[in-house]
Design an enzyme around this catalytic site. Structure first.
Site, PDB file in Angstrom:
ATOM      1  N   GLU A  53       0.861  -1.197   0.000  1.00  0.00           N
ATOM      2  CA  GLU A  53       0.000   0.000   0.000  1.00  0.00           C
ATOM      3  C   GLU A  53       0.895   1.244   0.000  1.00  0.00           C
ATOM      4  O   GLU A  53       1.773   1.377   0.844  1.00  0.00           O
ATOM      5  CB  GLU A  53      -0.916  -0.017   1.222  1.00  0.00           C
ATOM      6  CG  GLU A  53      -1.651   1.285   1.489  1.00  0.00           C
ATOM      7  CD  GLU A  53      -2.465   1.833   0.311  1.00  0.00           C
ATOM      8  OE1 GLU A  53      -3.160   1.052  -0.357  1.00  0.00           O
ATOM      9  OE2 GLU A  53      -2.353   3.050   0.044  1.00  0.00           O
ATOM     10  N   GLN A  54       0.627   2.151  -0.942  1.00  0.00           N
ATOM     11  CA  GLN A  54       1.489   3.329  -1.055  1.00  0.00           C
ATOM     12  C   GLN A  54       1.331   4.317   0.116  1.00  0.00           C
ATOM     13  O   GLN A  54       2.286   5.002   0.475  1.00  0.00           O
ATOM     14  CB  GLN A  54       1.209   4.058  -2.366  1.00  0.00           C
ATOM     15  CG  GLN A  54      -0.184   4.638  -2.480  1.00  0.00           C
ATOM     16  CD  GLN A  54      -0.488   5.237  -3.845  1.00  0.00           C
ATOM     17  OE1 GLN A  54       0.365   5.245  -4.721  1.00  0.00           O
ATOM     18  NE2 GLN A  54      -1.687   5.750  -4.014  1.00  0.00           N
ATOM     19  N   TYR A 233     -27.068   8.882   5.695  1.00  0.00           N
ATOM     20  CA  TYR A 233     -27.289   7.667   6.491  1.00  0.00           C
ATOM     21  C   TYR A 233     -26.372   7.683   7.707  1.00  0.00           C
ATOM     22  O   TYR A 233     -25.335   8.342   7.705  1.00  0.00           O
ATOM     23  CB  TYR A 233     -27.065   6.395   5.650  1.00  0.00           C
ATOM     24  CG  TYR A 233     -25.746   6.287   4.912  1.00  0.00           C
ATOM     25  CD1 TYR A 233     -24.617   5.745   5.527  1.00  0.00           C
ATOM     26  CD2 TYR A 233     -25.638   6.703   3.589  1.00  0.00           C
ATOM     27  CE1 TYR A 233     -23.421   5.621   4.830  1.00  0.00           C
ATOM     28  CE2 TYR A 233     -24.442   6.582   2.891  1.00  0.00           C
ATOM     29  CZ  TYR A 233     -23.333   6.039   3.513  1.00  0.00           C
ATOM     30  OH  TYR A 233     -22.151   5.930   2.829  1.00  0.00           O
TER      31      TYR A 233
HETATM   32  C1  FAD Z   1     -18.322   9.417  -3.113  1.00  0.00           C
HETATM   33  C2  FAD Z   1     -18.247   7.922  -3.234  1.00  0.00           C
HETATM   34  C3  FAD Z   1     -19.127   7.115  -2.523  1.00  0.00           C
HETATM   35  C4  FAD Z   1     -19.075   5.723  -2.639  1.00  0.00           C
HETATM   36  N1  FAD Z   1     -19.939   4.947  -1.912  1.00  0.00           N
HETATM   37  C5  FAD Z   1     -19.915   3.605  -2.034  1.00  0.00           C
HETATM   38  C6  FAD Z   1     -20.806   2.785  -1.255  1.00  0.00           C
HETATM   39  O1  FAD Z   1     -21.611   3.286  -0.464  1.00  0.00           O
HETATM   40  N2  FAD Z   1     -20.730   1.425  -1.401  1.00  0.00           N
HETATM   41  C7  FAD Z   1     -19.845   0.830  -2.256  1.00  0.00           C
HETATM   42  O2  FAD Z   1     -19.835  -0.421  -2.362  1.00  0.00           O
HETATM   43  N3  FAD Z   1     -18.969   1.585  -2.993  1.00  0.00           N
HETATM   44  C8  FAD Z   1     -18.980   2.945  -2.885  1.00  0.00           C
HETATM   45  N4  FAD Z   1     -18.093   3.714  -3.607  1.00  0.00           N
HETATM   46  C9  FAD Z   1     -17.111   3.054  -4.487  1.00  0.00           C
HETATM   47  C10 FAD Z   1     -15.934   2.546  -3.654  1.00  0.00           C
HETATM   48  O3  FAD Z   1     -15.387   3.587  -2.868  1.00  0.00           O
HETATM   49  C11 FAD Z   1     -14.853   1.973  -4.572  1.00  0.00           C
HETATM   50  O4  FAD Z   1     -15.444   1.152  -5.538  1.00  0.00           O
HETATM   51  C12 FAD Z   1     -13.861   1.155  -3.753  1.00  0.00           C
HETATM   52  O5  FAD Z   1     -13.194   1.988  -2.827  1.00  0.00           O
HETATM   53  C13 FAD Z   1     -12.855   0.471  -4.669  1.00  0.00           C
HETATM   54  O6  FAD Z   1     -11.934  -0.225  -3.880  1.00  0.00           O
HETATM   55  P1  FAD Z   1     -10.530  -0.661  -4.489  1.00  0.00           P
HETATM   56  O7  FAD Z   1      -9.822  -1.354  -3.371  1.00  0.00           O
HETATM   57  O8  FAD Z   1     -10.719  -1.362  -5.780  1.00  0.00           O
HETATM   58  O9  FAD Z   1      -9.791   0.701  -4.863  1.00  0.00           O
HETATM   59  P2  FAD Z   1      -9.342   1.897  -3.925  1.00  0.00           P
HETATM   60  O10 FAD Z   1     -10.277   2.108  -2.806  1.00  0.00           O
HETATM   61  O11 FAD Z   1      -9.089   3.049  -4.841  1.00  0.00           O
HETATM   62  O12 FAD Z   1      -7.966   1.406  -3.311  1.00  0.00           O
HETATM   63  C14 FAD Z   1      -6.797   1.360  -4.076  1.00  0.00           C
HETATM   64  C15 FAD Z   1      -5.624   1.372  -3.126  1.00  0.00           C
HETATM   65  O13 FAD Z   1      -4.419   1.164  -3.881  1.00  0.00           O
HETATM   66  C16 FAD Z   1      -3.441   2.060  -3.438  1.00  0.00           C
HETATM   67  N5  FAD Z   1      -2.502   2.240  -4.553  1.00  0.00           N
HETATM   68  C17 FAD Z   1      -2.745   2.843  -5.754  1.00  0.00           C
HETATM   69  N6  FAD Z   1      -1.663   2.794  -6.540  1.00  0.00           N
HETATM   70  C18 FAD Z   1      -0.720   2.130  -5.838  1.00  0.00           C
HETATM   71  C19 FAD Z   1       0.628   1.754  -6.109  1.00  0.00           C
HETATM   72  N7  FAD Z   1       1.218   2.038  -7.279  1.00  0.00           N
HETATM   73  N8  FAD Z   1       1.318   1.088  -5.158  1.00  0.00           N
HETATM   74  C20 FAD Z   1       0.754   0.788  -3.969  1.00  0.00           C
HETATM   75  N9  FAD Z   1      -0.516   1.132  -3.641  1.00  0.00           N
HETATM   76  C21 FAD Z   1      -1.244   1.785  -4.573  1.00  0.00           C
HETATM   77  C22 FAD Z   1      -4.220   3.304  -3.035  1.00  0.00           C
HETATM   78  O14 FAD Z   1      -3.485   4.122  -2.137  1.00  0.00           O
HETATM   79  C23 FAD Z   1      -5.464   2.704  -2.397  1.00  0.00           C
HETATM   80  O15 FAD Z   1      -5.305   2.460  -1.035  1.00  0.00           O
HETATM   81  C24 FAD Z   1     -18.129   5.114  -3.509  1.00  0.00           C
HETATM   82  C25 FAD Z   1     -17.235   5.919  -4.217  1.00  0.00           C
HETATM   83  C26 FAD Z   1     -17.285   7.297  -4.092  1.00  0.00           C
HETATM   84  C27 FAD Z   1     -16.308   8.138  -4.877  1.00  0.00           C
END
Ligand code: FAD
Length: 417
Positions: A53-54, A233
Site C-alpha cells: 500500500e502506497q 445515512y
Molecule cells: C463518493 C463515493 C461514494 C461511494 N460509496 C460507495 C458505497 O456506499 N458502497 C460501495 O460499495 N462503494 C462505494 N463507492 C465506491 C468505492 O469507494 C470503490 O469502488 C472502492 O473503494 C474500490 O476499492 P478498491 O480497493 O478497488 O480501490 P481503492 O479504494 O481506490 O484502493 C486502491 C488502493 O491502492 C493504493 N494504490 C494505488 N496505486 C498504488 C501503487 N502504485 N502502489 C501501492 N498502492 C497503490 C491506493 O493508495 C489505495 O489504497 C463510492 C465511491 C465514491 C467516490
C-alpha cells in the site's frame, strides 16, 4: 500502526525482503477495500500474500460506505460479522424522496437485516471498515502488510511475477492489482485509457448525530432533484450522519478523500431544497466538507495477462449511484480466491485460474457499472421527465429495487466456500 513497524524497520529492509521472499505467493498492489479483502480471502484458502500500500497507513479520511448484503455475505464468510456489527449502523430501509417537498417516492426495504447470521446492510465509516480488514489481516500469519510501499514497476516471466517498490524487488506466483481507478498496473498491461470526468462532483460530510435537532430515523434518505441528489445515512452505531451530495458541475477535477470544499458553496448548490437538507448542511462543520470529482471508465474487455490480473476499481471503476463499487471489489476477492485455490504453482494453472476469475466476474461487474451510470441520469432528471418518473414510483412505492443484486450469492458457482 503498520507504518511504524515497517517504516521503523526500513534500515533492515534486506532482512524483511528475504523473509517475504520465502513466504510470498501472491503479490497484491493496493491496500484499499479490494486489496485487503483479497488478502483475507486468499488466507482463508491457505494462500500467502503480501499487500503493498502506497499510503503510510491504512486509515481513510472521513466518509461513509454502504455495504450491501451481497458483500456482507463475503465479509461474514471471513468471520468478520461480530467486528462489523460492533461499529456499523444497520438501517431498516432506504427512502427515496422528492428534493423540495420531501414527498416519499419509494421505499427500498432491507429485509436482510435479520439478526445474527443474516447478511445485513452495513452503513460504516470507511476507516472503520478498513480497520476491521487491516487489523484482521495483520493477525494472519499468511498475510504481510507493507505500507509506504508505492509499486512503480511490475514484470512477469513464465516462472514468476516481480514488482519494485522503494527500490526493493519482490517476487511471487501471481500479482493482483487492486490499485484503484488510476491503476498503474492496468496501464502497464493494457496501455493508457484515462478515466473520464462524468460532470458530477460528490460532496461528503459527517455530522455528529447529537447536534441534529431531530432524528432522521433508522433509514437511509435519498433525495432526488434536477441535476443533483443528496444521500444521508447513519454510521458509527448511529453516532454520526454521513452525507453524500452529488451535483452536476464543471471546473473541479480532483479525486480525493481529503480535498476540502467550502460549505457555503455546498449550501448554494442545494438552495431551495427541503428543510431536512438545509438542517443537515447547517450542522456540517465549516472545514468538514470534502469534494470528490467522479470519474468513470467503460467496462474492460480483458483483465488478466498470464500471472497478473486486475481487481476492484482497477478493472471496473463504478460510479456511486448504486453504492456497489466496493461491494464488487469484495465479491471479486471471494471469486479470485476460489479460482486460485489449489492453483498457485505452475504458470498454466495460475493463468487458467485468473482467466476463470475474470470470466466469472465480467458480466456482473459490467451490469453494475452500466446500471450505476444509468442511475446518474435517472436520479437527476428534471421537469416533465422527473414528474413521470415520480408518478411511476409513487404508484408502486414498496419496491425491492436492488433485491436481485443484494441476493447474489458469489459462492453459488463453487461447491462450498
Ligand atoms: C463518493 C463515493 C461514494 C461511494 N460509496 C460507495 C458505497 O456506499 N458502497 C460501495 O460499495 N462503494 C462505494 N463507492 C465506491 C468505492 O469507494 C470503490 O469502488 C472502492 O473503494 C474500490 O476499492 P478498491 O480497493 O478497488 O480501490 P481503492 O479504494 O481506490 O484502493 C486502491 C488502493 O491502492 C493504493 N494504490 C494505488 N496505486 C498504488 C501503487 N502504485 N502502489 C501501492 N498502492 C497503490 C491506493 O493508495 C489505495 O489504497 C463510492 C465511491 C465514491 C467516490
Amino acid at each position: 500502526m503498520f507504518n511504524k513497524v515497517l517504516l521503523g524497520e526500513s534500515q533492515h529492509r534486506p532482512v524483511l525482503f528475504c523473509s517475504l521472499m520465502q513466504n510470498a505467493q501472491v503479490l497484491i498492489v493496493g491496500g484499499g477495500i479490494g486489496g485487503l479483502t483479497t488478502a483475507l480471502c486468499l488466507a482463508a484458502k491457505g494462500i500467502r500474500s503480501v499487500v503493498f500500500e502506497q499510503s503510510v497507513d491504512f486509515s481513510q479520511a472521513g466518509a461513509g460506505i454502504q455495504i450491501g448484503p451481497n458483500a456482507s455475505r463475503v465479509l461474514h464468510q471471513l468471520g468478520l460479522e461480530a467486528k462489523l456489527r460492533r461499529t456499523a449502523f444497520l438501517p431498516t430501509q432506504a427512502e427515496i424522496r422528492q428534493w423540495k417537498t420531501g414527498r416519499l417516492l419509494s421505499i427500498n426495504v432491507f429485509d436482510s437485516n435479520a439478526g445474527e447470521g443474516g447478511f445485513p446492510h452495513y452503513h460504516l465509516h470507511r476507516s472503520d471498515l478498513i480497520s476491521v480488514l487491516a487489523d484482521t489481516a495483520q493477525e494472519s500469519p499468511l498475510i504481510q502488510l507493507q505500507t509506504g510501499a508505492k509499486v512503480v514497476e511490475i514484470t512477469q516471466t513464465e516462472a514468476q511475477v516481480e514488482l519494485i517498490e522503494n527500490g526493493s524487488r519482490h517476487s511471487g506466483e501471481a500479482l493482483i492489482a487492486a490499485d484503484g481507478i488510476h491503476s498503474m498496473v492496468r496501464e502497464k498491461l493494457f496501455g493508457l485509457d484515462a478515466a473520464q470526468f462524468t460532470g458530477n462532483v460528490a460532496w461528503r460530510a459527517l455530522v455528529p448525530a447529537n447536534k441534529l435537532p431531530r432524528s432522521l430515523g433508522p433509514v437511509a434518505g435519498v433525495w432526488w432533484g434536477p441535476g443533483k441528489h443528496f444521500v444521508h445515512y447513519y454510521v458509527r452505531g448511529g453516532s454520526m450522519v454521513n452525507c453524500v451530495c452529488v451535483v452536476e458541475k464543471s471546473g473541479w477535477h480532483v479525486e480525493s478523500w481529503v480535498e476540502r470544499g467550502e460549505r457555503d458553496e455546498l449550501k448554494r448548490d442545494f438552495t431551495g431544497w427541503n428543510d431536512t437538507i438545509q438542517m443537515l448542511i447547517s450542522h456540517m462543520g465549516m472545514d468538514d466538507c470534502y469534494k470528490w470529482a467522479l470519474f468513470d471508465r467503460a467496462p474492460m474487455q480483458q483483465w488478466s495477462k498470464s500471472r497478473i490480473t486486475l481487481l476492484g476499481d482497477a478493472c471496473h471503476a463504478t460510479l456511486p449511484f448504486m453504492a456497489q463499487g466496493a461491494a464488487m471489489a469484495i465479491e471479486d476477492a471471494a471469486v479470485l480466491a476460489e479460482c486460485l485455490n489449489g492453483r498457485t504453482g505452475a504458470a498454466i494453472d495460475v493463468a487458467n485460474g485468473l482467466i476463470e476469475y475474470e470470466n466469472l466476474r465480467k458480466t456482473r461487474t459490467r451490469k453494475i457499472q452500466l446500471g450505476s451510470r444509468r442511475n446518474a441520469t435517472i436520479f437527476h432528471l428534471g421537469g416533465v421527465k422527473a414528474w413521470v418518473r415520480n408518478q411511476s414510483m409513487i404508484a408502486n412505492p414498496a419496491k425491492r429495487i436492488m433485491q436481485s443484486i443484494y441476493n447474489f450469492d458469489v459462492y453459488a458457482d463453487f461447491d462450498e466456500p
